[in-house]
Design a protein around this motif. Sequence first.
Motif, mmCIF file in Angstrom:
data_model
loop_
_atom_site.group_PDB
_atom_site.id
_atom_site.type_symbol
_atom_site.label_atom_id
_atom_site.label_comp_id
_atom_site.label_asym_id
_atom_site.label_seq_id
_atom_site.Cartn_x
_atom_site.Cartn_y
_atom_site.Cartn_z
ATOM 1 N N ARG A 90 26.967 -9.366 116.074
ATOM 2 C CA ARG A 90 25.901 -9.926 115.225
ATOM 3 C C ARG A 90 24.717 -8.950 115.147
ATOM 4 N NH1 ARG A 90 21.212 -12.670 116.459
ATOM 5 N NH2 ARG A 90 20.401 -14.097 114.846
ATOM 6 N N LYS A 91 24.348 -8.394 116.282
ATOM 7 C CA LYS A 91 23.220 -7.445 116.308
ATOM 8 C C LYS A 91 23.510 -6.255 115.399
ATOM 9 C CE LYS A 91 20.478 -4.593 119.471
ATOM 10 N NZ LYS A 91 20.323 -4.102 120.861
ATOM 11 N N ARG A 92 24.754 -5.775 115.429
ATOM 12 C CA ARG A 92 25.129 -4.625 114.597
ATOM 13 C C ARG A 92 25.045 -4.979 113.112
ATOM 14 N NH1 ARG A 92 24.649 0.599 115.699
ATOM 15 N NH2 ARG A 92 26.119 1.893 114.530
ATOM 16 N N ILE A 93 25.471 -6.178 112.779
ATOM 17 C CA ILE A 93 25.367 -6.644 111.388
ATOM 18 C C ILE A 93 23.909 -6.648 110.963
ATOM 19 C CG2 ILE A 93 25.660 -8.625 109.851
ATOM 20 C CD1 ILE A 93 28.073 -9.433 111.646
ATOM 21 N N PHE A 94 23.063 -7.192 111.824
ATOM 22 C CA PHE A 94 21.659 -7.350 111.483
ATOM 23 C C PHE A 94 20.939 -6.004 111.377
ATOM 24 C CE2 PHE A 94 20.490 -12.005 112.409
ATOM 25 C CZ PHE A 94 21.703 -12.423 111.868
ATOM 26 N N GLU A 95 21.469 -4.989 112.060
ATOM 27 C CA GLU A 95 20.872 -3.661 111.965
ATOM 28 C C GLU A 95 21.152 -3.006 110.613
ATOM 29 O OE1 GLU A 95 22.520 -1.657 115.284
ATOM 30 O OE2 GLU A 95 21.118 -2.511 116.744
ATOM 31 N N LYS A 96 22.167 -3.501 109.908
ATOM 32 C CA LYS A 96 22.553 -2.886 108.635
ATOM 33 C C LYS A 96 21.468 -3.107 107.580
ATOM 34 C CE LYS A 96 26.618 -1.491 110.041
ATOM 35 N NZ LYS A 96 26.942 -0.059 110.171
ATOM 36 N N SER A 97 21.080 -4.373 107.390
ATOM 37 C CA SER A 97 20.060 -4.689 106.385
ATOM 38 C C SER A 97 19.825 -6.190 106.369
ATOM 39 C CB SER A 97 20.503 -4.242 104.978
ATOM 40 O OG SER A 97 21.641 -4.981 104.577
ATOM 41 N N ASP A 98 18.735 -6.604 105.731
ATOM 42 C CA ASP A 98 18.474 -8.032 105.556
ATOM 43 C C ASP A 98 19.554 -8.672 104.694
ATOM 44 O OD1 ASP A 98 16.191 -7.831 107.061
ATOM 45 O OD2 ASP A 98 14.830 -7.685 105.346
ATOM 46 N N GLU A 99 20.076 -7.902 103.746
ATOM 47 C CA GLU A 99 21.141 -8.434 102.881
ATOM 48 C C GLU A 99 22.411 -8.721 103.685
ATOM 49 O OE1 GLU A 99 19.429 -5.706 102.206
ATOM 50 O OE2 GLU A 99 18.451 -6.002 100.238
ATOM 51 N N ALA A 100 22.721 -7.859 104.655
ATOM 52 C CA ALA A 100 23.893 -8.091 105.504
ATOM 53 C C ALA A 100 23.710 -9.366 106.327
ATOM 54 C CB ALA A 100 24.115 -6.898 106.433
ATOM 55 N N ILE A 101 22.492 -9.578 106.821
ATOM 56 C CA ILE A 101 22.200 -10.812 107.555
ATOM 57 C C ILE A 101 22.475 -12.021 106.670
ATOM 58 C CG2 ILE A 101 20.361 -12.179 108.638
ATOM 59 C CD1 ILE A 101 18.968 -9.500 109.314
ATOM 60 N N ALA A 102 21.929 -11.987 105.447
ATOM 61 C CA ALA A 102 22.090 -13.117 104.528
ATOM 62 C C ALA A 102 23.554 -13.386 104.215
ATOM 63 C CB ALA A 102 21.314 -12.855 103.244
ATOM 64 N N PRO A 111 35.539 -17.515 97.210
ATOM 65 C CA PRO A 111 35.470 -16.403 96.253
ATOM 66 C C PRO A 111 34.096 -15.746 96.284
ATOM 67 C CG PRO A 111 36.375 -18.392 95.237
ATOM 68 C CD PRO A 111 35.825 -18.802 96.566
ATOM 69 N N ASP A 112 34.011 -14.555 95.709
ATOM 70 C CA ASP A 112 32.778 -13.781 95.769
ATOM 71 C C ASP A 112 31.604 -14.466 95.086
ATOM 72 O OD1 ASP A 112 34.082 -11.868 97.198
ATOM 73 O OD2 ASP A 112 34.255 -10.416 95.569
ATOM 74 N N ASP A 113 31.850 -15.204 93.991
ATOM 75 C CA ASP A 113 30.721 -15.819 93.292
ATOM 76 C C ASP A 113 30.018 -16.858 94.151
ATOM 77 O OD1 ASP A 113 32.975 -17.501 93.062
ATOM 78 O OD2 ASP A 113 32.149 -18.466 91.277
ATOM 79 N N ILE A 114 30.784 -17.537 94.998
ATOM 80 C CA ILE A 114 30.179 -18.533 95.885
ATOM 81 C C ILE A 114 29.422 -17.848 97.013
ATOM 82 C CG2 ILE A 114 30.690 -20.389 97.528
ATOM 83 C CD1 ILE A 114 32.991 -21.197 95.671
ATOM 84 N N ALA A 115 30.031 -16.810 97.604
ATOM 85 C CA ALA A 115 29.343 -16.061 98.659
ATOM 86 C C ALA A 115 28.059 -15.434 98.111
ATOM 87 C CB ALA A 115 30.262 -14.978 99.208
ATOM 88 N N GLU A 116 28.130 -14.930 96.894
ATOM 89 C CA GLU A 116 26.972 -14.301 96.251
ATOM 90 C C GLU A 116 25.827 -15.306 96.085
ATOM 91 O OE1 GLU A 116 26.060 -12.708 91.766
ATOM 92 O OE2 GLU A 116 28.023 -12.219 92.641
ATOM 93 N N TYR A 117 26.155 -16.485 95.551
ATOM 94 C CA TYR A 117 25.107 -17.482 95.295
ATOM 95 C C TYR A 117 24.540 -18.043 96.600
ATOM 96 C CZ TYR A 117 22.511 -21.120 92.920
ATOM 97 O OH TYR A 117 21.486 -21.905 92.459
ATOM 98 N N ALA A 118 25.430 -18.359 97.553
ATOM 99 C CA ALA A 118 24.977 -18.955 98.811
ATOM 100 C C ALA A 118 24.110 -17.996 99.606
ATOM 101 C CB ALA A 118 26.173 -19.397 99.645
ATOM 102 N N SER A 119 24.383 -16.701 99.500
ATOM 103 C CA SER A 119 23.613 -15.709 100.252
ATOM 104 C C SER A 119 22.360 -15.263 99.511
ATOM 105 C CB SER A 119 24.481 -14.484 100.545
ATOM 106 O OG SER A 119 24.913 -13.868 99.341
ATOM 107 N N GLY A 120 22.281 -15.578 98.214
ATOM 108 C CA GLY A 120 21.134 -15.161 97.422
ATOM 109 C C GLY A 120 21.178 -13.706 97.019
ATOM 110 N N LEU A 121 22.359 -13.079 97.087
ATOM 111 C CA LEU A 121 22.498 -11.655 96.738
ATOM 112 C C LEU A 121 22.967 -11.506 95.297
ATOM 113 C CD1 LEU A 121 24.368 -10.448 99.952
ATOM 114 C CD2 LEU A 121 21.906 -10.383 99.516
ATOM 115 N N ASN A 122 22.838 -10.300 94.777
ATOM 116 C CA ASN A 122 23.447 -10.030 93.469
ATOM 117 C C ASN A 122 24.831 -9.419 93.692
ATOM 118 O OD1 ASN A 122 23.208 -7.124 93.781
ATOM 119 N ND2 ASN A 122 21.033 -7.355 93.293
ATOM 120 N N SER A 123 25.624 -9.341 92.635
ATOM 121 C CA SER A 123 27.021 -8.919 92.766
ATOM 122 C C SER A 123 27.134 -7.469 93.246
ATOM 123 C CB SER A 123 27.755 -9.090 91.434
ATOM 124 O OG SER A 123 27.113 -8.347 90.415
#
Length: 609
Positions: free
Chosen positions: A231-243, A256-268
């Motif tokens: 988890r720590k390594r993931i969080f070191e990558k970026s705030d987007e990786a955390i989300a 699917p990716d569209d659900i992961a994208e929306y739930a995380s608040g990221l763009n494609s």
Amino acid sequence: SVCYQITPIDDVNKTMEQIIIEATDAANPVKTKLGMTGASKEKWQALFGAGELIPVLGPKIKALGELLLSWGNQTAGDTRKRFIEALKKLSECLSNEQRAIFIIDPEKWMPKDSDQAWRLVTEELPSKIKLIFPQRPDDVLVTSDNFCLSDTVKRIPDRELDILDEQAINDLVDKYAKMTKYNTRELLNAVACYNRHPYVVAAALELIKDGLEIQELPNNPKLVAIAEAQRKRIFEKSDEAIALFEAYAILEVGVPDDIAEYASGLNSTTLKRLQNNNYLKGLLREEGEGKRIYHSILADYILGQINETEKKQYHKRAIKIYRGKLKNAEEEQIKPDELAATRLPEHVLIAEGQDAFVSSFINECFSPLLTLGALDTCINLSERALKMVREDSEDGAILLGNLGVIYRSRGELDKAEEMHKKALAIDERLGLQEGMARDYGNLGVIYGSRGDLVKAEEMFNKGLKIDEKLGRLEGLATKYGNLGIVYKKYGELDKAEEMHKKALEIDKRMGNQEGIARHYSNLGVVYQTRGQWDKAEEMFNKGLAIDEKLGRLEGMASDYGNIGGVYLMRGDSKKAEEYWIKSLDLYKKMGLSNEAKEVQGWIDSARPN
């Protein structure tokens, strides 16, 4: 070891022929991965006494697993019985040389205290059905005498998979030594404290491969320590990786990716970049049509570190996208999204509570799941919802009525009748007249399905009297239409015509275009039965014109099918096929496979041999 999850059986009454087709379609790549081809094939054949091995899997995994995990409630015996009966039907479709193999992932479907339930299944398995349980050290079944001593169980491997052997450790470390700045001895020393646990050793080596210094690895051999490091390594990558990884942990299943994208608040673009990161993509696995965190240990640890406020935000985003998918399917009249219909209530429960869960299931998810034929999922959610409402409540009556509809769809008419009678008893005690009218109508449909037309007529008339008393025009139109169908079955076509015309006039008065189209269609069937082809065609075309105006695809499909039938009776099979193909295309678009199959049967039977 290779772990595959349970194949879905969305409905235990699903034709076994379809299951066999799905199994065969999936077989070749899976056989290769499991070593069921080439030099290893004979070993597998000897193990199971089979000539042809059919691994049974599929993109959806939840229905059968939920069946097995639902044995804690009062319907345990019925659930197991239905499951075994389905497997017996499947077994009958196999030749003497064939075996259907279910590969079951213990991570998801073998929680604590499940060994007894699984033992009962294995004892009743048909001889042509085999279960494979890939094991890990933390799986509950590894040390269960209840389960492991059963003569019917085949375990792969046939001993406890507790730790990696020395040679496996050496091979693994040699591989990673070529990809890191450390030599074999340094890596062996680094993972020595992890007791050769497969998950921990592999996770540690991946962290080093990603650039983590050996001295930064946790010295603690416990699973939670390495999960914390991941988890720590993931969080070191970026705030987007955390989300992204927090969203995957919240979503829980493969999405699917569209659900992961929306739930995380990221763009494609960001989503794809993170999924392609060498380290992060190794922490994800394919499941069904989407992705999820590769191991429950990591997913659970990440979930446990999210505060309650943030959890609610993720759940609310999941609710919004799933709700949007269901609404879009309804508006576009296309096949509902099964993942959305199944998962929406789960997120609603966590974010909004039990009352909202019940409301969401009743008003948003029941109908789509019924349309999809995901009947076991419907039953599971219905029974859970029933535990959340008062025994004598309006919602309780609605849920019981819905269960009746589900059991009727499965052909279990006795159980359907029981549910509708229970719903009726509640509505009577509460004085809910509208509910009573609905219950009588449902019971009428049950008796009509059995061919008990006298009792069906009685129920529809009882419901009709209540609707008349309440002035419920919609209920009156429905009951008159149902009585028209009963009288047609009696052969009393004049009376059937009278009932359908009454229903038609009521819906015209209300301006209910959908009802008007349906009554025209029913009148067309009456005229068709009399042999009045021109009048039947006129009615069907009137219904079609309304359905086209409304964009009602299901109504249009039915109308096209009926018009095709008229042309066939006139001897114009070419024109009949033209209309049936239109009907077939619409049913396929909506995902109504049973209706599509029926129309395809008409087309095939009308074509010259």
